[in-house]
Structures are given as structure tokens and as C-alpha cells.
Enzyme design. Sequence first.
Site, PDB file in Angstrom:
ATOM      1  N   ASP A  81       0.869  -1.185   0.000  1.00  0.00           N
ATOM      2  CA  ASP A  81       0.000   0.000   0.000  1.00  0.00           C
ATOM      3  C   ASP A  81       0.902   1.231   0.000  1.00  0.00           C
ATOM      4  O   ASP A  81       2.109   1.143   0.242  1.00  0.00           O
ATOM      5  CB  ASP A  81      -0.911   0.010   1.238  1.00  0.00           C
ATOM      6  CG  ASP A  81      -1.963   1.112   1.159  1.00  0.00           C
ATOM      7  OD1 ASP A  81      -2.775   1.085   0.219  1.00  0.00           O
ATOM      8  OD2 ASP A  81      -1.961   2.033   2.002  1.00  0.00           O
ATOM      9  N   SER A  82       0.283   2.392  -0.248  1.00  0.00           N
ATOM     10  CA  SER A  82       1.062   3.630  -0.231  1.00  0.00           C
ATOM     11  C   SER A  82       1.399   4.056   1.203  1.00  0.00           C
ATOM     12  O   SER A  82       2.181   4.973   1.395  1.00  0.00           O
ATOM     13  CB  SER A  82       0.273   4.748  -0.906  1.00  0.00           C
ATOM     14  OG  SER A  82      -0.857   5.062  -0.125  1.00  0.00           O
TER      15      SER A  82
ATOM     16  N   CYS B 239     -10.613   3.506  -1.158  1.00  0.00           N
ATOM     17  CA  CYS B 239      -9.225   3.761  -0.767  1.00  0.00           C
ATOM     18  C   CYS B 239      -9.050   3.117   0.605  1.00  0.00           C
ATOM     19  O   CYS B 239      -9.891   3.303   1.495  1.00  0.00           O
ATOM     20  CB  CYS B 239      -8.964   5.263  -0.693  1.00  0.00           C
ATOM     21  SG  CYS B 239      -7.387   5.689   0.067  1.00  0.00           S
ATOM     22  N   THR B 240      -7.964   2.360   0.756  1.00  0.00           N
ATOM     23  CA  THR B 240      -7.791   1.596   2.007  1.00  0.00           C
ATOM     24  C   THR B 240      -7.565   2.480   3.227  1.00  0.00           C
ATOM     25  O   THR B 240      -7.715   2.023   4.354  1.00  0.00           O
ATOM     26  CB  THR B 240      -6.597   0.625   1.881  1.00  0.00           C
ATOM     27  OG1 THR B 240      -5.518   1.308   1.253  1.00  0.00           O
ATOM     28  CG2 THR B 240      -6.969  -0.608   1.128  1.00  0.00           C
ATOM     29  N   HIS B 241      -7.188   3.718   2.997  1.00  0.00           N
ATOM     30  CA  HIS B 241      -7.017   4.606   4.155  1.00  0.00           C
ATOM     31  C   HIS B 241      -8.369   4.978   4.795  1.00  0.00           C
ATOM     32  O   HIS B 241      -8.424   5.336   5.963  1.00  0.00           O
ATOM     33  CB  HIS B 241      -6.309   5.900   3.740  1.00  0.00           C
ATOM     34  CG  HIS B 241      -4.815   5.757   3.574  1.00  0.00           C
ATOM     35  ND1 HIS B 241      -4.252   5.054   2.532  1.00  0.00           N
ATOM     36  CD2 HIS B 241      -3.781   6.237   4.318  1.00  0.00           C
ATOM     37  CE1 HIS B 241      -2.924   5.111   2.645  1.00  0.00           C
ATOM     38  NE2 HIS B 241      -2.618   5.823   3.715  1.00  0.00           N
TER      39      HIS B 241
ATOM     40  N   CYS C 145      -3.778  -1.538  -2.158  1.00  0.00           N
ATOM     41  CA  CYS C 145      -4.020  -0.157  -2.591  1.00  0.00           C
ATOM     42  C   CYS C 145      -4.974  -0.132  -3.791  1.00  0.00           C
ATOM     43  O   CYS C 145      -4.724  -0.779  -4.815  1.00  0.00           O
ATOM     44  CB  CYS C 145      -2.675   0.438  -2.993  1.00  0.00           C
ATOM     45  SG  CYS C 145      -2.801   2.106  -3.614  1.00  0.00           S
ATOM     46  N   ASN C 146      -6.054   0.620  -3.663  1.00  0.00           N
ATOM     47  CA  ASN C 146      -7.009   0.750  -4.776  1.00  0.00           C
ATOM     48  C   ASN C 146      -6.373   1.440  -5.972  1.00  0.00           C
ATOM     49  O   ASN C 146      -6.601   1.071  -7.125  1.00  0.00           O
ATOM     50  CB  ASN C 146      -8.225   1.573  -4.346  1.00  0.00           C
ATOM     51  CG  ASN C 146      -9.147   0.835  -3.409  1.00  0.00           C
ATOM     52  OD1 ASN C 146     -10.175   0.318  -3.822  1.00  0.00           O
ATOM     53  ND2 ASN C 146      -8.790   0.771  -2.135  1.00  0.00           N
ATOM     54  N   THR C 147      -5.582   2.475  -5.692  1.00  0.00           N
ATOM     55  CA  THR C 147      -4.984   3.257  -6.769  1.00  0.00           C
ATOM     56  C   THR C 147      -4.084   2.359  -7.628  1.00  0.00           C
ATOM     57  O   THR C 147      -4.151   2.387  -8.863  1.00  0.00           O
ATOM     58  CB  THR C 147      -4.180   4.439  -6.184  1.00  0.00           C
ATOM     59  OG1 THR C 147      -4.999   5.107  -5.215  1.00  0.00           O
ATOM     60  CG2 THR C 147      -3.753   5.408  -7.254  1.00  0.00           C
TER      61      THR C 147
ATOM     62  N   TYR D 235      -0.477   8.310  -3.421  1.00  0.00           N
ATOM     63  CA  TYR D 235      -0.389   7.768  -4.779  1.00  0.00           C
ATOM     64  C   TYR D 235      -1.438   8.421  -5.687  1.00  0.00           C
ATOM     65  O   TYR D 235      -1.238   8.565  -6.884  1.00  0.00           O
ATOM     66  CB  TYR D 235      -0.672   6.259  -4.772  1.00  0.00           C
ATOM     67  CG  TYR D 235       0.461   5.352  -4.378  1.00  0.00           C
ATOM     68  CD1 TYR D 235       1.693   5.844  -3.940  1.00  0.00           C
ATOM     69  CD2 TYR D 235       0.306   3.970  -4.444  1.00  0.00           C
ATOM     70  CE1 TYR D 235       2.723   4.981  -3.576  1.00  0.00           C
ATOM     71  CE2 TYR D 235       1.332   3.103  -4.091  1.00  0.00           C
ATOM     72  CZ  TYR D 235       2.535   3.609  -3.656  1.00  0.00           C
ATOM     73  OH  TYR D 235       3.540   2.739  -3.310  1.00  0.00           O
ATOM     74  N   GLY D 236      -2.573   8.742  -5.094  1.00  0.00           N
ATOM     75  CA  GLY D 236      -3.730   9.157  -5.886  1.00  0.00           C
ATOM     76  C   GLY D 236      -3.552  10.428  -6.679  1.00  0.00           C
ATOM     77  O   GLY D 236      -4.322  10.707  -7.607  1.00  0.00           O
TER      78      GLY D 236
HETATM   79  N1  DGL Z   1      -4.518   3.696   0.127  1.00  0.00           N
HETATM   80  C1  DGL Z   1      -4.357   3.790  -1.274  1.00  0.00           C
HETATM   81  C2  DGL Z   1      -5.633   3.449  -2.000  1.00  0.00           C
HETATM   82  O1  DGL Z   1      -6.313   2.551  -1.573  1.00  0.00           O
HETATM   83  C3  DGL Z   1      -3.669   5.006  -1.825  1.00  0.00           C
HETATM   84  C4  DGL Z   1      -3.996   6.314  -1.255  1.00  0.00           C
HETATM   85  C5  DGL Z   1      -2.993   7.326  -1.743  1.00  0.00           C
HETATM   86  O2  DGL Z   1      -1.811   7.155  -1.449  1.00  0.00           O
HETATM   87  O3  DGL Z   1      -3.397   8.280  -2.432  1.00  0.00           O
HETATM   88  O4  DGL Z   1      -5.968   4.020  -3.004  1.00  0.00           O
END
Ligand code: DGL
Length: 262
Positions: free
Chosen positions: A12-13, A185-187, A75-77, A44-45
Site C-alpha cells: 500500500d502507499s 481507498c484503504t485509508h 491499494c485501490n490506486t 499515490y492518488g
Molecule cells: N490507500 C491507497 C488506496 O487505496 C492510496 C492512497 C494514496 O496514497 O493516495 O488508493
Amino acid sequence: MNENRKKIGVLDSGVGGLTVVKELEQLLPNEDIVYFGDNKNCPYGNRTADNIVEIARSTIGFLQNKDIKAVVVACNTTSSLIHRFEKDYPFPIFSIIKPAAQYVVQHKLPSIGVIGTELTIKTGCYERLIHDGNADIAVYGEPSHNLAALVDCGRFDMTAITDEITVHMNHLLEQHPVKHVIYGCTHYPIVGEVFECVAPGVQFINPALEQARAVADYLKEHSLLNDTAGHSFDIYMSGSKAVYEAVLQRLQIKTPAIIHSV
Ligand code: DGL
């Protein structure tokens, strides 16, 4: 080394992928996990697609040196671009988006909101995968520029987090009054309480559980489950150890983690 005794790599990011580790811990209690949190490149996004693919290859290369049998792209991105690298490795690479899209199709939800990073929403990945299963489901994306990075700071009660969630949930629901919204987004599930407070009528879907189920099913079907008792959990990260400890505690992850700085 026996293939089934190898580890599961998770990337993940930043701290967001720990939401997936929580579900893996529940479903696959004997598995060794090696986690990579790329905080120095978070968010990452807001990066380009080419840059994310380049980073993904480098991270998978790092995990490849840790005796892994699978990579879980928490990470979704990164998952929104998985078609650009998933076939290039001798082990399976798991998207977080595909099983979440399947969940929406299987549950015949008439419409769904997806709140995620700018790049995830821009790729249209959720919409495409949901429409592969059922083109009649209305999918509404809502991009957030700031939320992942705010959560990655580890101050979960920050007004800025509540403000960002309020702006985006209101924007989404005013235009499309959906009953279900995916944490794209996992966050975001880390601050799930704030989402629930801001939008009490919405049922939020956390793709982490669906992804962990997909991993568990695959390992079972391919006789890759680790049959030894006890397991390890190593975190390699380029952020703050204190933030990782706070998230591990907040998510009530029980496996003791060894946190390494990279
Ligand atoms: N947590 C990541 C996701 O699921 C990336 C979020 C990010 O770094 O922008 O997309």
C-alpha cells in the site's frame, strides 16, 4: 522452501493496507505476512498512472526477495492499474477492486457510490468492473484529493479529516442519493466512524474483507495454505513507526508486528 510456507506480501502507499491485514489475520491465521508501506511516495492518488505502475514494479521487486507466494495489492490506486503488471510475475497478484466489484454485482445493488483517490476515480476501474457484471448498476465516483494523505499523518481526530469527508459525502449524496458507498481507498475505513457520522443513512462497503476472502479462496483451491502453527508479521515502511503503531491499535490487529524502516 515449500511453496505453502512462503509469505503473503501486502503493499500500500502507507498505513491504509493494514485494513486488509486485519481481514487476512481473521481469515488466514497461520499465514506469514510481509507488508510494504510506501509512505514517502504517499499520496499515490495524485500521481500519474505511469508513475504508479513504475512504483508498483519496484515494490513487488522488494517483496519478491522476501520469499512470497502471493502479492495482495491492498491499494485501490495501484489495483486500478493492475492489468499493466499482474501477468509479469510467477505468483498471483490480487486486486482489491475486482472482489469489491463482484460483491456489488452479486448483491444486485441498483446504484453505488465510490469514494476514492483522484487517480482511482479517473481510471473508471470500479465502473468498468461492475458493468462487466451488470451494466444496469449506476456507479458514481467521488474523488478526494487530500483524504488519504491526511489519514496517513495519523491524527485521526483532525478537523481537516472531518471537513474533507463532509464536503465529499455531501457532494456525492446531493447529486446521487445512493444507499451504498464503497470505501475506494484503504485509508478510508481507518476513519470509518467519521464517514458513518457524516452520512448515517449510508451503508459503507469495505473492500478489504472481499479481497481477503478472494485470497483465502485461492490459497485453499491451490493447496497453498500454510499448515504450520504461528506466524510472523513484518512491516517495511518509509513513514513514522508511531503512526503504524497507532493504526495497528486502532484496527485491533492482534499479531505482534516487527516494524522496519526502509
Ligand atoms: N490507500 C491507497 C488506496 O487505496 C492510496 C492512497 C494514496 O496514497 O493516495 O488508493
